[in-house]
Design an enzyme around this catalytic site. Sequence first.
Site, short mmCIF file in Angstrom:
data_model
loop_
_atom_site.label_atom_id
_atom_site.label_comp_id
_atom_site.label_asym_id
_atom_site.label_seq_id
_atom_site.Cartn_x
_atom_site.Cartn_y
_atom_site.Cartn_z
N ASP A 90 2.12 1.82 1.00
CA ASP A 90 0.97 0.82 0.87
C ASP A 90 1.80 -0.77 0.92
O ASP A 90 3.03 -0.83 0.63
CB ASP A 90 0.17 0.51 -0.35
CG ASP A 90 0.93 0.36 -1.60
OD1 ASP A 90 2.05 0.80 -1.70
OD2 ASP A 90 0.39 -0.42 -2.54
N GLU A 150 1.77 0.98 -5.30
CA GLU A 150 2.83 0.37 -5.79
C GLU A 150 2.66 -1.09 -5.87
O GLU A 150 3.12 -1.64 -6.86
CB GLU A 150 4.43 0.54 -4.99
CG GLU A 150 5.52 0.35 -5.87
CD GLU A 150 5.87 -1.05 -5.51
OE1 GLU A 150 6.76 -1.64 -6.20
OE2 GLU A 150 5.23 -1.84 -4.72
#
Length: 384
Positions: A90, A150
């Site tokens: 991400d 994250e």
Amino acid sequence: MRTVEQFITEHLDDVLEDLRRIVHCETPSQDKTLLDAGLAEIRALACERLGEPAHEARTPGGAFGDVLELRWPGSSVESEQPVTSVCHYDTVWPAGTLSVWLMSIEGDRLTGPGVLDMKFGIVQTLWAVRALRSAGIPHAPLRLLLTGDEEIGSVAGRPVIEAAAADSRVTLVPEPSASGQPKDRRKGMVFADVTVHGVEAHAGLEPENGASAVHALAVLVPQIVALAAPERGTTVNVGTLQGGTGRNVVAGQAQCLVDVRVTETAEQERVADALRGLSLPEPYRSDERLRLELDVDANRPPMNPTPASEAAMAQLQQVAAALGRELAPRMVGGASDANFISALGLPVLDGLGAVGEGPHAWHEHILISGIAPQTALLAGMLTE
């Protein structure tokens, strides 16, 4: 490892094309559809480079990105315990960024959304193993752990990361390097959402009928900022403050988002407890129309050297010496998934990724000249 470095140099065009392939898959942290599509492309790339994995497991992330575990066997029978590479796919970049910013190269600089933080780390891991195989260098089994949240706290990723790390020889985190140096210290984090609910009213006709959430929150902000202790490495930032609907309306709601960074576990506990204990001062506390809502998350513990990680760092320094490099680990203010692993006393090496600058910024870039050296360094920790 010099053989690995040479292999990457000779195949640099292919490495860059793989990087372009996944950078051009937008994966913003809060867009599940794009995250799923990006993860599918990364999996396809991994299988093309290393073959079908011997083991595969996918953990649903709910509203966040899923966690995908891919494992390939090593080239010797010394041990079945893997080395784990933790990579988040991400990014902070919203959908549509590619319409104005495609990956591009100018001299030694390669730019693109998420290229530094941390899509290069994914490609780096795949090519490290590919290079070891090509050279016939015995290497440990690889577990590639791909996480999708994250950048927003690793809510779904954390338990999978911690379980994988407990079953690993060492965990490698190819987050951006510090100018080519690994990171052995990271600050811990506390997030706080502070919301005040009030009552709206016309500011001119009947202000007495309202209870201003903005006014109440404004007196809380100095209390929040005062929790900082720079002498102990504790910083407090009120990143956003918003509320109300117009200048002539007594505000019915106001909110601020707080980011705290700490170097010590005791400081994380102190600040988190203080934030959870916030209350409105007088005269706002006595106004029953005002209500304070607190959401406090001691998100990541601070990362400091542990005996297990110091031993792993010594091995990494030996690999670097074989490459003619001297490593001097750095401390940084940002946090990563390595914080979770370090807090468990497990061996982890962080900041093994790209050499570059500008994570989360429009000048985000990596240096092409750092690709081969950094990949060889990571490959060294995979060898027997």
